[in-house]
Write a protein that holds these residues in place. Structure first.
Motif, PDB file in Angstrom:
ATOM      1  N   GLN A  81       0.852  -1.201   0.000  1.00 19.26           N
ATOM      2  CA  GLN A  81       0.000   0.000   0.000  1.00 19.26           C
ATOM      3  C   GLN A  81       0.886   1.249   0.000  1.00 19.26           C
ATOM      4  N   SER A  82       0.445   2.279  -0.714  1.00 16.79           N
ATOM      5  CA  SER A  82       1.118   3.578  -0.585  1.00 16.79           C
ATOM      6  C   SER A  82       0.645   4.205   0.727  1.00 16.79           C
ATOM      7  N   MET A  83       1.235   5.336   1.111  1.00 16.44           N
ATOM      8  CA  MET A  83       0.812   6.009   2.351  1.00 16.44           C
ATOM      9  C   MET A  83      -0.652   6.445   2.278  1.00 16.44           C
ATOM     10  N   LEU A  84      -1.157   6.534   1.051  1.00 14.35           N
ATOM     11  CA  LEU A  84      -2.554   6.940   0.865  1.00 14.35           C
ATOM     12  C   LEU A  84      -3.503   6.039   1.663  1.00 14.35           C
ATOM     13  N   ALA A  85      -3.184   4.741   1.745  1.00 15.49           N
ATOM     14  CA  ALA A  85      -4.069   3.801   2.460  1.00 15.49           C
ATOM     15  C   ALA A  85      -4.198   4.216   3.924  1.00 15.49           C
TER      16      ALA A  85
ATOM     17  N   LEU B  84      -7.018   0.772  -4.757  1.00 11.16           N
ATOM     18  CA  LEU B  84      -6.815   2.161  -5.169  1.00 11.16           C
ATOM     19  C   LEU B  84      -5.550   2.755  -4.559  1.00 11.16           C
ATOM     20  N   CYS B  85      -4.959   2.038  -3.590  1.00 15.74           N
ATOM     21  CA  CYS B  85      -3.773   2.582  -2.913  1.00 15.74           C
ATOM     22  C   CYS B  85      -2.532   1.725  -3.158  1.00 15.74           C
ATOM     23  N   SER B  86      -2.650   0.712  -4.007  1.00 20.23           N
ATOM     24  CA  SER B  86      -1.498  -0.165  -4.252  1.00 20.23           C
ATOM     25  C   SER B  86      -0.611   0.428  -5.335  1.00 20.23           C
ATOM     26  N   PRO B  87       0.697   0.173  -5.240  1.00 21.17           N
ATOM     27  CA  PRO B  87       1.562   0.576  -6.354  1.00 21.17           C
ATOM     28  C   PRO B  87       1.130  -0.157  -7.631  1.00 21.17           C
ATOM     29  N   LYS B  88       1.346   0.493  -8.775  1.00 25.27           N
ATOM     30  CA  LYS B  88       0.929  -0.109 -10.060  1.00 25.27           C
ATOM     31  C   LYS B  88       1.568  -1.482 -10.272  1.00 25.27           C
TER      32      LYS B  88
ATOM     33  N   LYS C  60      -7.224   2.334 -14.661  1.00 24.67           N
ATOM     34  CA  LYS C  60      -8.089   3.496 -14.942  1.00 24.67           C
ATOM     35  C   LYS C  60      -8.643   4.063 -13.642  1.00 24.67           C
ATOM     36  N   LEU C  61      -9.162   3.182 -12.775  1.00 22.45           N
ATOM     37  CA  LEU C  61      -9.746   3.645 -11.507  1.00 22.45           C
ATOM     38  C   LEU C  61      -8.688   4.322 -10.636  1.00 22.45           C
ATOM     39  N   GLN C  62      -7.466   3.761 -10.646  1.00 18.37           N
ATOM     40  CA  GLN C  62      -6.384   4.376  -9.858  1.00 18.37           C
ATOM     41  C   GLN C  62      -6.042   5.756 -10.410  1.00 18.37           C
ATOM     42  N   HIS C  63      -6.155   5.893 -11.733  1.00 18.44           N
ATOM     43  CA  HIS C  63      -5.771   7.147 -12.391  1.00 18.44           C
ATOM     44  C   HIS C  63      -6.780   8.272 -12.126  1.00 18.44           C
ATOM     45  N   TRP C  64      -8.053   7.888 -11.968  1.00 20.45           N
ATOM     46  CA  TRP C  64      -9.095   8.909 -11.755  1.00 20.45           C
ATOM     47  C   TRP C  64      -9.083   9.362 -10.292  1.00 20.45           C
ATOM     48  N   SER C  65      -8.488  10.512 -10.036  1.00 11.84           N
ATOM     49  CA  SER C  65      -8.400  10.969  -8.635  1.00 11.84           C
ATOM     50  C   SER C  65      -9.791  11.306  -8.094  1.00 11.84           C
ATOM     51  N   TRP C  66     -10.692  11.734  -8.983  1.00 13.96           N
ATOM     52  CA  TRP C  66     -12.058  12.034  -8.527  1.00 13.96           C
ATOM     53  C   TRP C  66     -12.744  10.771  -8.013  1.00 13.96           C
ATOM     54  N   TYR C  67     -12.427   9.625  -8.656  1.00  8.44           N
ATOM     55  CA  TYR C  67     -13.055   8.371  -8.236  1.00  8.44           C
ATOM     56  C   TYR C  67     -12.581   7.990  -6.829  1.00  8.44           C
ATOM     57  N   ARG C  68     -11.262   8.131  -6.626  1.00 15.26           N
ATOM     58  CA  ARG C  68     -10.691   7.851  -5.294  1.00 15.26           C
ATOM     59  C   ARG C  68     -11.343   8.727  -4.235  1.00 15.26           C
ATOM     60  N   THR C  69     -11.481  10.031  -4.577  1.00 19.33           N
ATOM     61  CA  THR C  69     -12.064  10.972  -3.615  1.00 19.33           C
ATOM     62  C   THR C  69     -13.475  10.531  -3.236  1.00 19.33           C
TER      63      THR C  69
END
Ligand SMILES: Cc1cc2nc3c(=O)[nH]c(=O)nc-3n(C[C@H](O)[C@H](O)[C@H](O)COP(=O)(O)OP(=O)(O)OC[C@H]3O[C@@H](n4cnc5c(N)ncnc54)[C@H](O)[C@@H]3O)c2cc1C
Ligand code: SF4
Length: 318
Positions: A135-139, A195-199, A288-297
């Motif tokens: 996980q990135s720190m985002l998680a 959504l928080c994993s490295p690619k 695609k889902l990881q790329h869409w920051s609005w989706y994450r938000t």
């Protein structure tokens, strides 16, 4: 069913389940503390001279690696779900490594660490962690946000350890503490949101750490999942050296089990990772889902929306 890709790894393995005899170590560890106990044995028998430990910084909420030269300086931290450049750290500190080196590492780091050390003239012993994803720190940040905890109020944070399967343990500067279970919880929804994993995790085909000397896993098997509370490690000897260390050490209580158990315990992860290779549209969608920051938000705006996202992933087998 045998996995087509991961099954090829199991050419020469011996599989065990067990725990550290030191009950404090067992309790503090992620699973059964076999990994930490073996590192202790390697130091005390003089077979290893340098290793790593991790230290938590309450200002950044990050764990950072540090070289150690004696067992007394090692802290069992439990699994750290924060992506870190361990290969880069070892490369930049290679001149400080003395004698034989041992460390824990994820499957995507093992081969690079071995090559780096051997080129620098150091023998090494690699304790491989099994890995579904990092996980990135985002998680961590998203979990805190969903729990309505401000980062600056956190005093300590542990992801695993202190019993099994345990979960996230957060202590706050005001003395309060918060616990979130590892499984079937808000944290597991964040962790498995993808959504928080490295690619690179979407391209990964090694779960059981095939290049390690010994690989370690949680025993996600029916005979442990519902009853175990103290913690057991699933242990796979993958090299003659790994097997020798398991045979000679007296710091763990181990029982031999069928070699198929390692695959069975990680079946879902192994099949999911294979699915990205055999059905590339799954990976494409997740990217695609990881790329869409609005989706994450939107997804991380409330536990209910996060749950809906989890349902969508499982429906689409993502
Ligand atoms: C990112 C990640 C994903 C995981 N995914 C799975 C999974 O899918 N299935 C599964 O069964 N188990 C998974 N694990 C758990 C891992 O396999 C357990 O750590 C293992 O069971 C070892 O247990 P133990 O009690 O023997 O080790 P311990 O005695 O707890 O020793 C583990 C040591 O590893 C070191 N460490 C912790 N995190 C990291 C890290 N990120 N990088 C390098 N070193 C680290 C620390 O020094 C820690 O003390 C994961 C762990 C991580 C870090
Ligand atoms: S899933 Fe694979 S690529 Fe991702 S952190 Fe784990 S070992 Fe590395």
């Amino acid at each position: 069913m045998e996995s087509s890709l991961e099954g090829k790894e199991n050419i020469h393995v011996k599989t065990f389940v067990g725990h550290a005899i030191d009950s404090n170590l067992r309790y503090a560890a992620t699973s059964g503390g076999v990994g930490s106990a073996l590192l202790g044995h390697l130091f005390s028998s003089g077979q290893v001279n340098t290793s790593l430990t991790f230290e938590f910084d309450p200002n950044t909420l990050r764990y950072a690696p540090r070289l150690i030269y004696k067992w007394e300086d090692y802290h069992p931290t439990g699994s750290i779900y924060q992506d870190m450049d361990l290969v880069g750290f070892i490369r930049s500190h290679v001149s400080e490594i003395r004698g034989t080196f041992a460390c824990f590492c994820l499957p995507c780091q093992t081969a690079s660490i071995r090559i780096l050390l051997e080129r620098a003239g150091h023998a090494c012993f690699l304790l491989g962690l099994t890995c579904s994803s990092q996980q990135s720190m985002l998680a961590t940040e998203c979990l805190l946000k969903l729990l309505r905890i401000r980062k600056e109020d956190v005093s300590t944070l542990r992801y695993r350890g202190n019993g099994w399967p345990s979960g996230i343990q957060i202590t706050l500067k005001n003395g309060n503490s918060v616990f979130v279970k590892n499984n079937a919880s808000l944290w597991s929804d964040v962790f498995h949101s993808r959504l928080c994993s490295p690619k690179r995790c979407l391209y990964c085909q090694d779960t059981l750490n095939k290049n390690a000397d010994i690989s370690l896993a949680d025993p996600w098997l029916p005979e442990f999942r519902h009853t175990e509370t103290s913690g057991e490690s699933l242990v796979v000897a993958r090299t003659p050296l790994g097997e020798k260390i398991l045979e000679e050490s007296t710091v763990c209580s181990l029982v031999r089990i069928g070699d198929e158990k390692a695959f069975q315990s990680q079946r879902e992860t192994i099949l999911r990772k294979e699915g990205y290779a055999t059905h590339p549209f799954r990976r494409k969608w997740l990217l695609k889902l990881q790329h869409w920051s609005w989706y994450r938000t939107v997804v991380f705006s409330s536990p209910t929306i996060l749950k809906l996202h989890s349902k969508l992933l499982s429906r689409l087998k993502l």
